[in-house]
Design a protein around this motif. Structure first.
Motif, short mmCIF file in Angstrom:
data_model
loop_
_atom_site.label_atom_id
_atom_site.label_comp_id
_atom_site.label_asym_id
_atom_site.label_seq_id
_atom_site.Cartn_x
_atom_site.Cartn_y
_atom_site.Cartn_z
N LYS A 1 32.48 64.65 1.34
CA LYS A 1 31.86 64.20 0.49
C LYS A 1 32.51 63.95 -1.02
O LYS A 1 32.74 62.49 -2.09
CB LYS A 1 30.58 64.57 0.01
CG LYS A 1 30.26 64.34 2.03
CD LYS A 1 28.79 65.26 1.64
CE LYS A 1 28.62 66.91 0.69
NZ LYS A 1 29.16 67.52 1.79
N SER A 2 32.53 65.01 -2.13
CA SER A 2 32.99 64.98 -3.12
C SER A 2 34.58 64.37 -2.88
O SER A 2 34.44 63.55 -4.45
CB SER A 2 33.47 66.83 -3.81
OG SER A 2 32.24 67.20 -3.71
N THR A 3 35.93 64.40 -2.67
CA THR A 3 36.81 63.79 -2.67
C THR A 3 36.89 62.11 -2.09
O THR A 3 37.31 61.90 -3.63
CB THR A 3 38.15 64.54 -1.62
OG1 THR A 3 37.46 65.77 -1.37
CG2 THR A 3 39.07 63.72 -1.66
N THR B 1 28.56 64.94 -11.55
CA THR B 1 29.30 65.91 -10.52
C THR B 1 28.89 67.27 -10.15
O THR B 1 27.39 67.68 -9.76
CB THR B 1 30.09 67.20 -11.94
OG1 THR B 1 29.46 67.53 -13.48
CG2 THR B 1 31.23 65.68 -12.56
N GLN B 2 29.41 67.88 -8.86
CA GLN B 2 28.80 68.96 -8.34
C GLN B 2 27.84 70.24 -8.77
O GLN B 2 27.29 70.29 -8.85
CB GLN B 2 29.14 68.91 -7.21
CG GLN B 2 28.28 70.05 -5.76
CD GLN B 2 29.86 70.30 -4.99
OE1 GLN B 2 30.29 69.67 -4.68
NE2 GLN B 2 29.30 71.15 -3.94
N LYS B 3 29.21 70.76 -9.53
CA LYS B 3 28.87 71.85 -10.23
C LYS B 3 28.42 70.61 -11.57
O LYS B 3 28.99 70.25 -12.48
CB LYS B 3 30.28 72.33 -11.12
CG LYS B 3 29.82 74.00 -11.37
CD LYS B 3 31.30 74.48 -11.33
CE LYS B 3 31.80 75.62 -12.42
NZ LYS B 3 31.45 75.42 -13.55
N LEU C 1 26.33 60.28 -7.03
CA LEU C 1 25.27 61.97 -7.91
C LEU C 1 25.90 62.73 -6.64
O LEU C 1 25.80 62.66 -5.30
CB LEU C 1 23.85 61.66 -7.39
CG LEU C 1 23.21 60.84 -8.82
CD1 LEU C 1 22.11 60.67 -8.04
CD2 LEU C 1 24.01 60.92 -9.97
N ASP C 2 26.40 63.79 -7.02
CA ASP C 2 27.31 64.35 -6.15
C ASP C 2 26.68 65.88 -5.48
O ASP C 2 26.19 66.90 -6.84
CB ASP C 2 28.71 64.98 -6.20
CG ASP C 2 29.50 65.46 -5.23
OD1 ASP C 2 29.05 65.94 -4.33
OD2 ASP C 2 30.83 66.19 -5.43
N GLU C 3 26.02 65.94 -4.64
CA GLU C 3 25.36 66.97 -4.16
C GLU C 3 24.11 67.72 -5.08
O GLU C 3 23.83 68.48 -6.17
CB GLU C 3 25.31 68.21 -3.36
CG GLU C 3 26.57 67.88 -2.28
CD GLU C 3 27.30 69.33 -1.51
OE1 GLU C 3 25.87 69.98 -1.45
OE2 GLU C 3 28.03 68.69 -0.55
N PRO C 4 23.36 66.27 -6.07
CA PRO C 4 22.66 66.71 -6.84
C PRO C 4 21.46 67.59 -6.82
O PRO C 4 20.87 68.24 -8.14
CB PRO C 4 22.02 64.97 -7.65
CG PRO C 4 22.11 64.21 -5.62
CD PRO C 4 22.90 64.99 -5.19
MG MG Z 1 31.27 68.74 -2.28
#
Ligand code: MG
Ligand code: ADP
Lengths: 368, 309
Positions: free
Chosen positions: B47-49, B87-89, B163-166
């Motif tokens: 997902k993030s990639t 970002t996820q983080k 939105l990455d795993e918000p």
């Molecule tokens: Mg991810």
């Protein structure tokens, strides 16, 4: 087109972060302070204020003149006057004094023809002490004794005397300006080398590179705050050097700061290049030490540049610190102007421009 | 060209390799404008990639992607002002306050001073951050940080939000509020691509892509995906469910069996006409079997050949 506003936003942000990072902020002031005192006091290769005694068997004016001249060197400090050589020797044994100067009864007569006027009795157990006293043999006694009532032993004009007793002939004078080169190398490279890596490690970079910021804007914004810090550090060093170690600033302050700015720029860009190569803050620190060591050893700070082998000289020429060392000593100690040091100035300017372009080029707005 | 097609994102054969490892494997995507589009998949499914490639942060190994009509490989810089990325983080500055973070981001996006002031006070209001204005981000809770991150990502009013795993660090109460905000943004015309591994969140999306091991397993509206699922969902009520479960999993046409409290939820292949009889034949006709509506989790298990539990 570079955006001044974006550069400004980075500068502002860096300054805020810096002012909240107590540790780093403390280091900005503590590093020059501690190093200066360390190098200035502890690692002082000049021996001064050796406690000595005087035995004057002649009771003559010549003896008093010589004693004055010897005191003026500050190498020795007269603790006591003894009446016999025996007493003085006992005082040496007891450790009250390290040496005694004995004037023979026939001192005035010896002024004509004799080589040896007086005798030093020295506790030679500390070689630093004995060599310092041996140095006193080099004193041009002939030029000191210029009292018209005494025999003139020389034809030389007496204004030469002052030269030989330049009371500032101490290594601190050479060390303090050199120290500003070492401290700037250490702090400037260290601060910037971690600047980008830290954002990468903390995850800020992934967000930052999705914004319209340009690499060059980021690079410039990152180094500007540290320029002020560098100038602050040099001010601390030179001010303290002046107050504590009597290091004169013979050149104009303008030239001192001009030379320093060039060097700060070069060091900061070097740090930025490291920052774009290193993957972690630890790596950045290791690379900083890799640059720092030769900067201390080869730049002329520890050993005279001219006395180093050719290979070491060639390496030294590649270090910004070597060029700055030459400039700052020339400006501070000999009152030279930066323009006179065209080669070193141009070298530092060229290094900075190339460096920042290289850093911006190496910094890719991608994660891969 | 894409404004006519109404697609915010179009990707064909999008692939990303890390060395020999294929993290994203030839994905085709069509994300319509002004919708909330979900990426559903387990950790490490890519997902993030994929999001990073679509933002222009990672180069594309093969295939192509157009975001807002611009090729991401060529026009990444032009895209910057038109997309927002959470970002996820958490990636704002922990040692800066809420207001300082927003100010910094606004300046980096070259918002004028007046506009920036207005936007910041709007966002502080919208995301209930006013009281946290002078708090450093590092001392805030997961939910507070997430609201700040969303505020920062929308500061420059982007057309498309990634939105990455918000909601990964947020409690259920805050998750519900967060989704309200997303729907508000969507109503204002923003296209949103959101990744998640929560089924309930995925169910709220207008459309959904289910990813596994870098591959696209299913794509469509959640309801349609559930209706067209390749399996029947049967609930069994019985004693010693554990024994039944092991016996069921040995049967070829049973795709999955998972215990849920006092019941066993069984997925039976579509090719079986009458799944209730099929199960009763296998296990004994006295069993209570009910055909139930498929959930998104059932869809997920079916398309990912879910670990047979
Ligand atoms: Mg991810
Ligand atoms: N920079 C990288 N180098 C090597 N492998 C990576 C890198 N980034 C991600 N991966 C791998 O690619 C896969 C997908 O990762 P990611 O996209 O982060 O998954 P998700 O976001 O769905 O959890 C994972 O197996 C991960 O280990």
């Amino acid at each position: 087109m570079l955006s001044i506003r974006r550069i400004h936003s980075i500068v502002q942000k860096e300054l805020k972060q810096l002012s909240r990072d107590r540790m780093t902020f403390g280091m900005v002031v503590m590093i020059p302070l501690v190093q200066l005192l360390l190098f200035g006091y502890a690692i002082n290769t000049d021996v001064r204020h050796i406690p000595v005694g005087i035995v004057d068997l002649s009771g003559s004016a010549v003896a008093r003149v010589i004693t004055q001249a010897v005191t003026a060197t500050q190498v020795v400090e007269i603790k006591h006057h003894y009446t016999t050589p025996k007493e003085a020797e006992q005082a040496i044994v007891r450790g009250e004094i390290r040496a005694a100067l004995i004037y023979p009864a026939d001192l005035s007569k010896r002024l004509v023809g004799e080589n040896v006027l007086a005798q030093w009795v020295v506790d030679a157990s500390d070689t630093m002490v004995s060599s310092a006293i041996l140095q006193l043999r080099q004193m041009p006694l002939d030029q000191i004794i210029v009292d018209p009532k005494l025999h003139r032993v020389t034809h030389k004009p007496n204004f030469e005397v002052a030269l030989f007793f330049n009371p500032t002939r101490r290594s601190a004078v050479n060390i303090v300006p050199g120290l500003s080169a070492v401290i700037l190398t250490m702090t400037m490279i260290l601060f910037t080398s971690t600047a980008i890596v830290r954002e990468r490690e903390r995850g800020n970079l992934e967000l930052l590179i999705t914004t319209p910021i340009k690499p060059l804007e980021l690079m410039i914004g990152k180094i500007v705050p540290y320029i002020f810090i560098g100038l602050l550090q040099v001010s601390i060093i030179l001010l303290l050097g002046n107050l504590v170690f009597d290091v004169p600033i013979n050149g104009s302050l303008f030239h001192v700061y001009a030379a320093t700015l060039l060097f700060i720029a070069a060091s900061l860009t070097l740090g930025l290049i490291i920052s774009t190569i290193a993957k972690t803050q630890l790596q950045a620190m290791q690379m900083t030490v890799f640059v720092l060591l030769p900067s201390i050893l080869l730049s002329g700070f520890m050993f005279p540049y001219e006395a180093m082998p050719k290979l070491a000289q060639n390496i030294a020429e590649m270090l910004p610190a070597t060029h700055y060392m030459r400039m700052i000593r020339a400006v501070v100690l000999r009152g030279a102007e930066v323009q006179v040091l065209v080669y070193d100035s141009l070298w530092l300017i060229g290094f900075s421009i190339l460096g920042i372009v290289l850093a911006a080029f190496r910094f890719s707005k991608r994660l891969d | 060209m894409n404004s006519q097609s109404g697609m915010a994102i179009k990707a064909e054969g999008l692939t990303r390799k890390f060395g020999n490892f294929v993290a994203v494997d030839s994905i085709d995507l069509n994300v319509p404008k002004a919708t909330i589009y979900g990426f559903l998949g387990p950790n490490g499914c890519g997902k993030s990639t994929t999001i990073r490639m679509l933002c222009g942060l990672l180069s594309v190994s093969a295939g192509r992607a157009e975001v807002l009509g611009l090729d991401v490989s060529k026009s990444a810089e032009q895209l910057r002002t038109r997309i927002g990325y959470m970002t996820q983080k958490f990636s704002l500055y922990e040692d800066l306050t809420t207001e300082e973070n927003l100010q910094f981001m606004g300046q980096v996006y070259s918002l004028g001073a007046g506009k920036l002031r207005r936007r910041i006070s709007q966002l502080l209001d919208t995301y209930s951050l006013f009281k946290l204005k002078d708090r450093r981000a590092g001392s805030m809770s997961g939910g507070q940080r997430q609201r700040l991150a969303l505020a920062a990502a929308t500061l420059h009013e982007p057309d498309l939000l990634f939105l990455d795993e918000p909601t990964s660090a947020v409690d259920p109460e805050n998750r519900r509020e967060f989704w309200e905000k997303l729907f508000d943004l969507c109503d204002q015309g923003t296209s949103i691509l959101v990744s998640t591994h929560y089924m309930d969140e995925a169910e709220r999306c207008h459309r959904l892509a289910i990813l596994e091991s870098g591959q696209l397993r299913a794509e469509g509206e959640p309801l349609v995906l559930m209706e067209q699922m390749g399996a029947h969902v049967i609930e069994l009520e019985a004693e010693n469910l554990r024994v039944l479960k092991t016996r069921l999993l040995d049967i070829d046409k049973i795709k999955s069996a998972a215990q849920q409290g006092l019941r066993l939820r069984v997925l039976v292949d579509r090719s079986i006409e009458n799944p209730v009889t099929y199960i009763q034949q296998a296990l004994g006709s006295s069993l209570t079997c009910n055909v139930v509506h498929p959930s998104l989790e059932d869809v997920f298990v079916t398309v990912t050949n879910g670990e047979r539990q």
